[in-house]
Design an enzyme around this catalytic site. Sequence first.
Site, PDB file in Angstrom:
ATOM      1  N   CYS A  85       0.819  -1.234   0.000  1.00  0.00           N
ATOM      2  CA  CYS A  85       0.000   0.000   0.000  1.00  0.00           C
ATOM      3  C   CYS A  85       0.840   1.266   0.000  1.00  0.00           C
ATOM      4  CB  CYS A  85      -0.906   0.030   1.222  1.00  0.00           C
ATOM      5  SG  CYS A  85      -1.840  -1.465   1.409  1.00  0.00           S
ATOM      6  N   HIS A 120      -3.410   6.923   3.811  1.00  0.00           N
ATOM      7  CA  HIS A 120      -3.802   5.639   3.227  1.00  0.00           C
ATOM      8  C   HIS A 120      -5.248   5.351   3.634  1.00  0.00           C
ATOM      9  CE1 HIS A 120      -3.879   1.778   1.582  1.00  0.00           C
ATOM     10  NE2 HIS A 120      -3.674   1.088   2.686  1.00  0.00           N
ATOM     11  N   ASN A 134     -10.270  -0.287   0.724  1.00  0.00           N
ATOM     12  CA  ASN A 134      -8.816  -0.165   0.661  1.00  0.00           C
ATOM     13  C   ASN A 134      -8.336  -0.640  -0.715  1.00  0.00           C
ATOM     14  OD1 ASN A 134      -6.064  -0.419   0.905  1.00  0.00           O
ATOM     15  ND2 ASN A 134      -6.104  -1.589   2.810  1.00  0.00           N
TER      16      ASN A 134
HETATM   17  N1  ACO Z   1     -18.151  -9.157   9.962  1.00  0.00           N
HETATM   18  C1  ACO Z   1     -18.530  -9.528  11.205  1.00  0.00           C
HETATM   19  N2  ACO Z   1     -17.660  -9.921  12.129  1.00  0.00           N
HETATM   20  C2  ACO Z   1     -16.362  -9.945  11.806  1.00  0.00           C
HETATM   21  C3  ACO Z   1     -15.903  -9.572  10.536  1.00  0.00           C
HETATM   22  C4  ACO Z   1     -16.856  -9.169   9.585  1.00  0.00           C
HETATM   23  N3  ACO Z   1     -16.532  -8.791   8.345  1.00  0.00           N
HETATM   24  N4  ACO Z   1     -14.554  -9.682  10.501  1.00  0.00           N
HETATM   25  C5  ACO Z   1     -14.173 -10.101  11.713  1.00  0.00           C
HETATM   26  N5  ACO Z   1     -15.265 -10.265  12.499  1.00  0.00           N
HETATM   27  C6  ACO Z   1     -15.325 -10.726  13.871  1.00  0.00           C
HETATM   28  C7  ACO Z   1     -14.119 -11.533  14.264  1.00  0.00           C
HETATM   29  O1  ACO Z   1     -14.285 -12.868  13.888  1.00  0.00           O
HETATM   30  C8  ACO Z   1     -14.121 -11.351  15.768  1.00  0.00           C
HETATM   31  O2  ACO Z   1     -15.077 -12.215  16.301  1.00  0.00           O
HETATM   32  P1  ACO Z   1     -14.762 -13.008  17.679  1.00  0.00           P
HETATM   33  O3  ACO Z   1     -14.567 -11.921  18.712  1.00  0.00           O
HETATM   34  O4  ACO Z   1     -15.975 -13.829  17.863  1.00  0.00           O
HETATM   35  O5  ACO Z   1     -13.522 -13.770  17.402  1.00  0.00           O
HETATM   36  C9  ACO Z   1     -14.654  -9.929  15.961  1.00  0.00           C
HETATM   37  O6  ACO Z   1     -15.305  -9.586  14.725  1.00  0.00           O
HETATM   38  C10 ACO Z   1     -13.595  -8.907  16.238  1.00  0.00           C
HETATM   39  O7  ACO Z   1     -12.548  -9.101  15.317  1.00  0.00           O
HETATM   40  P2  ACO Z   1     -11.265  -8.238  15.377  1.00  0.00           P
HETATM   41  O8  ACO Z   1     -10.281  -8.734  14.363  1.00  0.00           O
HETATM   42  O9  ACO Z   1     -10.839  -8.119  16.800  1.00  0.00           O
HETATM   43  O10 ACO Z   1     -11.837  -6.820  14.908  1.00  0.00           O
HETATM   44  P3  ACO Z   1     -11.111  -5.448  14.868  1.00  0.00           P
HETATM   45  O11 ACO Z   1     -11.836  -4.473  15.684  1.00  0.00           O
HETATM   46  O12 ACO Z   1      -9.624  -5.562  15.064  1.00  0.00           O
HETATM   47  O13 ACO Z   1     -11.329  -5.019  13.340  1.00  0.00           O
HETATM   48  C11 ACO Z   1     -10.157  -4.947  11.276  1.00  0.00           C
HETATM   49  C12 ACO Z   1     -10.820  -5.821  12.308  1.00  0.00           C
HETATM   50  C13 ACO Z   1     -11.188  -4.038  10.634  1.00  0.00           C
HETATM   51  C14 ACO Z   1      -9.549  -5.833  10.168  1.00  0.00           C
HETATM   52  C15 ACO Z   1      -9.059  -4.079  11.954  1.00  0.00           C
HETATM   53  O14 ACO Z   1      -8.237  -4.878  12.741  1.00  0.00           O
HETATM   54  C16 ACO Z   1      -8.205  -3.344  10.959  1.00  0.00           C
HETATM   55  O15 ACO Z   1      -8.662  -2.452  10.268  1.00  0.00           O
HETATM   56  N6  ACO Z   1      -6.902  -3.666  10.884  1.00  0.00           N
HETATM   57  C17 ACO Z   1      -6.027  -3.036   9.940  1.00  0.00           C
HETATM   58  C18 ACO Z   1      -6.260  -3.670   8.636  1.00  0.00           C
HETATM   59  C19 ACO Z   1      -5.602  -2.953   7.534  1.00  0.00           C
HETATM   60  O16 ACO Z   1      -5.460  -1.760   7.561  1.00  0.00           O
HETATM   61  N7  ACO Z   1      -5.227  -3.727   6.534  1.00  0.00           N
HETATM   62  C20 ACO Z   1      -4.703  -3.261   5.346  1.00  0.00           C
HETATM   63  C21 ACO Z   1      -3.355  -2.648   5.500  1.00  0.00           C
HETATM   64  S1  ACO Z   1      -2.277  -2.585   4.190  1.00  0.00           S
HETATM   65  C22 ACO Z   1      -2.932  -3.197   2.854  1.00  0.00           C
HETATM   66  O17 ACO Z   1      -3.868  -2.673   2.451  1.00  0.00           O
HETATM   67  C23 ACO Z   1      -2.483  -4.373   2.099  1.00  0.00           C
END
Ligand code: ACO
Length: 340
Positions: free
Chosen positions: A127, A267, A297
């Site tokens: 990214c 980003h 993204n």
């Molecule tokens: N819908 C519903 N529930 C979901 C989903 C979804 N799409 N995805 C995950 N969950 C659930 C998980 O299974 C988990 O359930 P559990 O507690 O029963 O295990 C719960 O939601 C919480 O999951 P977390 O991973 O703790 O959620 P978090 O608040 O961390 O959000 C997210 C997840 C959005 C991916 C966040 O961590 C994030 O944005 N991270 C950065 C990601 C990023 O920026 N990536 C790209 C970077 S660089 C590039 O682009 C290549």
Amino acid sequence: MKRQPRSSPRSAKPLRTVSIIGTGSYVPEKIVTNADLSRMVDTSDDWITTRTGIKERRIAAKDENTSDMATRAALKAIEQAKISPREINLILVATATPDMLFPATACFVQKKIGATNAACLDISAACAGFLFGIEIAQQFITSHTHDTVLVIGAEKLTSITNWTDRNTCVLFGDGAGAAVLRHRGSSHGVISTHIGSDGQYTDILFMPGGGSRCPITRDNVDLNLNTIHMTGKEVYKQAVTAMMDASKKALEQAGLSIHDIACVIPHQANLRIIEAIADRLRIPLERFYVNLDRYGNTSAAAVAIALDEANRSGRIKPGDYILMVVFGGGLTWASTILEW
Ligand code: ACO
């Protein structure tokens, strides 16, 4: 901020300033909403909106390649720059989803736009790639090696998305953005750039299959090794730290304070990451350009698309200081300050 040009050891000529003289972007027609995704995996509009800020994303057609999107964005940038493609000396395509492992996607773009005098290469910095491209372009132009450089960020992330994994499939989209860079008299364009990487974190955001380490086989495809793997929470944490540090470094180098910045183009991965940065930099969220609600993204394309939109909509104006700041798999991060 007016600084004296330093002397270039390569050419013994004074280093040149570099401006962005044209921008362009393209997103595919097909829109997939959160509601659409909730019919594919166990998710909801409410979860996706609250956790990420994303409402919809664009998905490229089956026969629409990364180079096709890159070409459309490039042609718009070239048109705005009022140059001929034959004036381009270098094409840099930042992408994690090249048309093929080789030749470079930049070579496909070269053929499609008729940039017959350009050297072409791809940048693999996930990214952060578009801003790596801006820094590379700046180095070539300031040192008098090249006059005109086309930098593109383009992705068909949906080609490496695991549509059964709700943790990742809700996050990504396709698109492309481009910029033409050139020395333009005495006006300042790119004021400061900073790039960085930390290979300790290669295992928190990656695609295990498709390279020489894990070539494509039927078994590997069955295991979804040809798709994005991510430890979301860890990426989130690292992203905030990396983007904060990168912002500070670019500001420091430019001799500017965050309060001098008219628009931050970050980003476009997650609204919560952007809010955390706004909070830590102590500037209002309104100062940030955000379009992730519409596109999700789009990795290397994200800031490039946002820059073009901000440019064409009048959100950024001549004389404005703009901070662009990104992070991505690798980990990689980068920041650029422009005087528009
Ligand atoms: N819908 C519903 N529930 C979901 C989903 C979804 N799409 N995805 C995950 N969950 C659930 C998980 O299974 C988990 O359930 P559990 O507690 O029963 O295990 C719960 O939601 C919480 O999951 P977390 O991973 O703790 O959620 P978090 O608040 O961390 O959000 C997210 C997840 C959005 C991916 C966040 O961590 C994030 O944005 N991270 C950065 C990601 C990023 O920026 N990536 C790209 C970077 S660089 C590039 O682009 C290549």
